[in-house]
Enzyme design. Structure first.
Site, PDB file in Angstrom:
ATOM      1  N   TRP A  73       4.560   1.781  -1.216  1.00  0.00           N
ATOM      2  CA  TRP A  73       4.078   1.555  -2.581  1.00  0.00           C
ATOM      3  C   TRP A  73       4.993   2.333  -3.524  1.00  0.00           C
ATOM      4  O   TRP A  73       5.250   3.516  -3.297  1.00  0.00           O
ATOM      5  CB  TRP A  73       2.627   2.043  -2.768  1.00  0.00           C
ATOM      6  CG  TRP A  73       2.248   1.992  -4.218  1.00  0.00           C
ATOM      7  CD1 TRP A  73       1.967   0.878  -4.959  1.00  0.00           C
ATOM      8  CD2 TRP A  73       2.166   3.106  -5.125  1.00  0.00           C
ATOM      9  NE1 TRP A  73       1.714   1.228  -6.259  1.00  0.00           N
ATOM     10  CE2 TRP A  73       1.823   2.580  -6.387  1.00  0.00           C
ATOM     11  CE3 TRP A  73       2.343   4.485  -4.995  1.00  0.00           C
ATOM     12  CZ2 TRP A  73       1.659   3.393  -7.521  1.00  0.00           C
ATOM     13  CZ3 TRP A  73       2.184   5.294  -6.111  1.00  0.00           C
ATOM     14  CH2 TRP A  73       1.832   4.753  -7.355  1.00  0.00           C
TER      15      TRP A  73
ATOM     16  N   GLU B 201       2.509  -2.707  -0.715  1.00  0.00           N
ATOM     17  CA  GLU B 201       1.306  -2.630  -1.555  1.00  0.00           C
ATOM     18  C   GLU B 201       1.643  -2.904  -3.016  1.00  0.00           C
ATOM     19  O   GLU B 201       2.381  -2.154  -3.635  1.00  0.00           O
ATOM     20  CB  GLU B 201       0.688  -1.224  -1.423  1.00  0.00           C
ATOM     21  CG  GLU B 201      -0.571  -1.027  -2.259  1.00  0.00           C
ATOM     22  CD  GLU B 201      -1.157   0.386  -2.122  1.00  0.00           C
ATOM     23  OE1 GLU B 201      -0.468   1.288  -1.619  1.00  0.00           O
ATOM     24  OE2 GLU B 201      -2.317   0.567  -2.549  1.00  0.00           O
TER      25      GLU B 201
ATOM     26  N   LYS C 164       0.596  -3.678  -7.161  1.00  0.00           N
ATOM     27  CA  LYS C 164      -0.328  -3.097  -8.130  1.00  0.00           C
ATOM     28  C   LYS C 164      -0.132  -3.804  -9.454  1.00  0.00           C
ATOM     29  O   LYS C 164       0.981  -4.155  -9.824  1.00  0.00           O
ATOM     30  CB  LYS C 164      -0.011  -1.613  -8.263  1.00  0.00           C
ATOM     31  CG  LYS C 164      -0.941  -0.838  -9.146  1.00  0.00           C
ATOM     32  CD  LYS C 164      -0.797   0.641  -8.824  1.00  0.00           C
ATOM     33  CE  LYS C 164      -1.575   1.494  -9.786  1.00  0.00           C
ATOM     34  NZ  LYS C 164      -1.793   2.835  -9.272  1.00  0.00           N
TER      35      LYS C 164
ATOM     36  N   ASP D 257      -5.007  -3.200  -2.070  1.00  0.00           N
ATOM     37  CA  ASP D 257      -5.844  -2.069  -2.479  1.00  0.00           C
ATOM     38  C   ASP D 257      -6.791  -2.633  -3.524  1.00  0.00           C
ATOM     39  O   ASP D 257      -6.337  -3.177  -4.545  1.00  0.00           O
ATOM     40  CB  ASP D 257      -4.919  -0.982  -3.055  1.00  0.00           C
ATOM     41  CG  ASP D 257      -5.655   0.234  -3.587  1.00  0.00           C
ATOM     42  OD1 ASP D 257      -6.667   0.049  -4.285  1.00  0.00           O
ATOM     43  OD2 ASP D 257      -5.206   1.362  -3.318  1.00  0.00           O
TER      44      ASP D 257
ATOM     45  N   HIS E 113      -6.373  -2.372  -7.321  1.00  0.00           N
ATOM     46  CA  HIS E 113      -5.107  -2.768  -7.932  1.00  0.00           C
ATOM     47  C   HIS E 113      -5.090  -4.133  -8.592  1.00  0.00           C
ATOM     48  O   HIS E 113      -4.032  -4.691  -8.839  1.00  0.00           O
ATOM     49  CB  HIS E 113      -3.993  -2.726  -6.881  1.00  0.00           C
ATOM     50  CG  HIS E 113      -3.598  -1.336  -6.508  1.00  0.00           C
ATOM     51  ND1 HIS E 113      -2.469  -1.045  -5.788  1.00  0.00           N
ATOM     52  CD2 HIS E 113      -4.178  -0.143  -6.772  1.00  0.00           C
ATOM     53  CE1 HIS E 113      -2.376   0.271  -5.610  1.00  0.00           C
ATOM     54  NE2 HIS E 113      -3.411   0.832  -6.190  1.00  0.00           N
TER      55      HIS E 113
ATOM     56  N   HIS F 141      -6.378  -1.142   1.599  1.00  0.00           N
ATOM     57  CA  HIS F 141      -6.770   0.176   1.105  1.00  0.00           C
ATOM     58  C   HIS F 141      -8.121  -0.010   0.458  1.00  0.00           C
ATOM     59  O   HIS F 141      -8.232  -0.722  -0.537  1.00  0.00           O
ATOM     60  CB  HIS F 141      -5.784   0.681   0.033  1.00  0.00           C
ATOM     61  CG  HIS F 141      -4.636   1.432   0.598  1.00  0.00           C
ATOM     62  ND1 HIS F 141      -3.684   2.020  -0.206  1.00  0.00           N
ATOM     63  CD2 HIS F 141      -4.294   1.725   1.885  1.00  0.00           C
ATOM     64  CE1 HIS F 141      -2.797   2.633   0.568  1.00  0.00           C
ATOM     65  NE2 HIS F 141      -3.136   2.461   1.837  1.00  0.00           N
TER      66      HIS F 141
ATOM     67  N   ASP G 223      -8.202   1.765 -12.043  1.00  0.00           N
ATOM     68  CA  ASP G 223      -7.875   2.124 -10.657  1.00  0.00           C
ATOM     69  C   ASP G 223      -8.088   3.621 -10.446  1.00  0.00           C
ATOM     70  O   ASP G 223      -7.153   4.366 -10.195  1.00  0.00           O
ATOM     71  CB  ASP G 223      -6.411   1.727 -10.395  1.00  0.00           C
ATOM     72  CG  ASP G 223      -5.982   2.048  -8.971  1.00  0.00           C
ATOM     73  OD1 ASP G 223      -6.853   2.043  -8.082  1.00  0.00           O
ATOM     74  OD2 ASP G 223      -4.778   2.308  -8.766  1.00  0.00           O
TER      75      ASP G 223
ATOM     76  N   ASP H 291      -9.808   5.353  -8.202  1.00  0.00           N
ATOM     77  CA  ASP H 291      -9.891   5.900  -6.852  1.00  0.00           C
ATOM     78  C   ASP H 291     -11.078   6.824  -6.636  1.00  0.00           C
ATOM     79  O   ASP H 291     -10.925   7.944  -6.135  1.00  0.00           O
ATOM     80  CB  ASP H 291      -8.571   6.591  -6.464  1.00  0.00           C
ATOM     81  CG  ASP H 291      -7.462   5.579  -6.228  1.00  0.00           C
ATOM     82  OD1 ASP H 291      -7.624   4.724  -5.334  1.00  0.00           O
ATOM     83  OD2 ASP H 291      -6.437   5.618  -6.933  1.00  0.00           O
TER      84      ASP H 291
ATOM     85  N   ASP I 216      -8.383   4.849   0.524  1.00  0.00           N
ATOM     86  CA  ASP I 216      -7.469   5.431  -0.457  1.00  0.00           C
ATOM     87  C   ASP I 216      -8.254   5.841  -1.697  1.00  0.00           C
ATOM     88  O   ASP I 216      -8.446   5.035  -2.598  1.00  0.00           O
ATOM     89  CB  ASP I 216      -6.369   4.411  -0.807  1.00  0.00           C
ATOM     90  CG  ASP I 216      -5.349   4.996  -1.768  1.00  0.00           C
ATOM     91  OD1 ASP I 216      -5.348   6.229  -1.966  1.00  0.00           O
ATOM     92  OD2 ASP I 216      -4.544   4.224  -2.330  1.00  0.00           O
TER      93      ASP I 216
HETATM   94  C1  RNT Z   1      -1.382   4.031  -5.710  1.00  0.00           C
HETATM   95  C2  RNT Z   1      -1.582   3.403  -4.384  1.00  0.00           C
HETATM   96  C3  RNT Z   1      -1.152   4.234  -3.212  1.00  0.00           C
HETATM   97  C4  RNT Z   1      -1.544   5.687  -3.294  1.00  0.00           C
HETATM   98  C5  RNT Z   1      -1.392   6.469  -1.997  1.00  0.00           C
HETATM   99  C6  RNT Z   1      -1.500   7.934  -2.208  1.00  0.00           C
HETATM  100  O1  RNT Z   1      -1.950   3.358  -6.726  1.00  0.00           O
HETATM  101  O2  RNT Z   1      -2.898   3.006  -4.233  1.00  0.00           O
HETATM  102  O3  RNT Z   1      -1.625   3.640  -2.045  1.00  0.00           O
HETATM  103  O4  RNT Z   1      -2.850   5.854  -3.747  1.00  0.00           O
HETATM  104  O5  RNT Z   1      -0.232   6.110  -1.379  1.00  0.00           O
HETATM  105 ZN    ZN Z   2      -3.540   2.307  -2.302  1.00  0.00          ZN
END
Ligand code: RNT
Ligand code: ZN
Length: 416
Positions: A182, A223, A225, A256, A259, A283, A291, A293, A323
């Site tokens: 990523w 990955e 985004k 993810d 994202h 993720h 986003d 998390d 994640d």
């Molecule tokens: C960032 C991505 C990525 C990170 C990790 C730490 O937006 O989601 O996967 O969160 O690699």
């Molecule tokens: Zn991620």
């Protein structure tokens, strides 16, 4: 568990075998992200944290400050999480013995030897991630797509080094290693040229992939985004770019769920990708308005993703990782809570009468399909969950929190 027998009978009425569900759940590997334990700081001497696009908020006591503390915390978390686990590491968690610091482009397997030892002792596999953020070579928010060849080359070397490390993990644990790429590259304002950065990213990835590796042991994932902080207008690795790249180069796509547009559903995307890819990586996270998390909840979004994995018969196709990073609550509790919630969602999915529900769909009996879907929400799910925890030898219900409270007063409190 005392109520398990009657729960089993209840589910069996609809053709659902609770013992089989428990058995399957205990074998689904969940990748535990090391970065929840230290607010994504890593161990580099001059960690450039706070820069790059990863933001944690909160200042709860007891952040792990070194490898020993992080390993101890992970060990505590693992002991309270049922089922099969893997550990997910980032390149920024390399461990340097006195004076042998290596920058990210010079990392070698030996810098991860203590992690390998730790995971072998715990009998778990390892996933890995190159770290393309929080580093002085992230120039103007760009890494592999930078117009500056020196910057690109540095990160290309990093990518290749990580392939070698991933292979070292896979070979020595005997468990396949998911290596996830990523990059945070993008622009705050509408760029004048959207194409060139993407062409540079494509070329840089091609260059990284010239590093030979064993495709049966290392799965490289990409990955995408939609946006990031400071990159609101454009990200180089957008979903379309990453999917097309992954597909054309035989890589694995990673989604993810933080994202995408807020109304997009990653659950729906699983069946869209399944026919075209050998593997799909996920993720699992929770975005609150963005986003952000947050720690995974046992909520509709997570349940829906789990339901799709199970009903599409994709359990062997998906790599499931978490994640999220919350530093406003006890970090070990955050790990345990999120992992247990994710497993609850998987168990919930395994306890649904998928065959019956899809028959109803084909018969266009949408009324009954809807009603059944809702009724199952109040089935005696928790009795099956408790049975699973008991069989896995982990604490039931909220008892696990007591253990963390003790660990907090005995260990974490002393870190400040
Ligand atoms: C960032 C991505 C990525 C990170 C990790 C730490 O937006 O989601 O996967 O969160 O690699
Ligand atoms: Zn991620």
């Amino acid at each position: 568990m005392k109520n398990y027998k009657s729960a089993k009978v209840e589910y069996a009425k609809y053709g659902v075998d609770t013992d089989a569900a428990i058995d399957i759940l205990s074998k689904i590997p969940i990748s535990l992200h090391c970065w929840q334990g230290d607010d994504v700081m890593g161990f580099e001497p001059a960690a450039d944290s706070g820069k790059g696009q990863i933001v944690t908020t909160g200042s709860y006591i007891g952040r792990a400050r070194n490898p020993e503390e992080l390993m101890a915390d992970i060990e505590k978390a693992l002991s309270l999480i049922p089922g099969k686990k893997k550990l997910n590491l980032h390149a920024s968690y390399a461990i340097f013995k006195d004076g042998e610091y290596a920058d990210r482009d010079m990392l070698e397997p030996k810098h991860f030897e203590p992690w390998l030892k730790f995971c072998k002792k715990k009998r778990i596999g390892i996933d890995f991630n190159p770290t393309f953020f929080s580093h002085p070579m992230v120039k103007d928010n760009l890494t592999l797509s930078s117009p500056d060849k020196k910057v690109r080359d540095f990160w290309i070397r990093h990518g290749k080094a990580c392939i070698r490390i991933a292979e070292y993990f896979a070979k020595n644990t005997g468990v396949e290693c998911v290596l996830n790429f990523w990059i945070p590259d993008g622009y705050k304002e509408t760029p004048a040229d959207r194409l060139s950065p993407r062409l540079r990213y494509q070329q840089a990835l091609d260059e990284i992939l010239t590093e030979p590796y064993d495709k049966s042991k290392v799965y490289i994932t990409l990955e995408p985004k939609l946006f990031g902080i400071g990159l609101e207008s454009y990200t180089v690795g957008s979903p379309e770019f990453c999917l097309s790249y992954a597909h054309s180069r035989g890589l694995t796509p990673l989604m993810d769920n933080g994202h995408y547009h807020p109304t997009e559903s990653v659950a729906d995307k699983i069946s869209a990708l399944a026919p075209f890819y050998e593997k799909i990586a996920l993720h699992i996270t929770r975005g609150v308005r963005w986003d952000s998390d947050h720690v995974i909840r046992f909520d509709d979004e997570t349940k829906e993703i789990a339901k799709e994995i199970v009903s599409c018969d994709c359990l062997d196709k998906v790599f499931i990782a978490m994640d999220y990073f919350d530093s406003s609550i006890n970090r070990i509790a955050a790990w345990v809570l999120g992992s247990r919630n994710l497993q609850k969602a998987l168990l919930y999915a395994l306890l649904l009468p998928h065959k019956k529900l899809s028959e109803l769909q084909d018969e266009a009996n949408f009324t009954k399909m809807f009603v059944m879907d809702e009724e199952f929400k109040t089935f005696p799910f928790n009795d099956v969950w408790d049975e699973y925890c008991e069989r896995e030898n982990v604490e039931l219900s909220m008892n696990w929190l007591r253990e963390i409270d003790i660990y907090e007063s005995e260990v974490l409190d002393k870190r400040n």
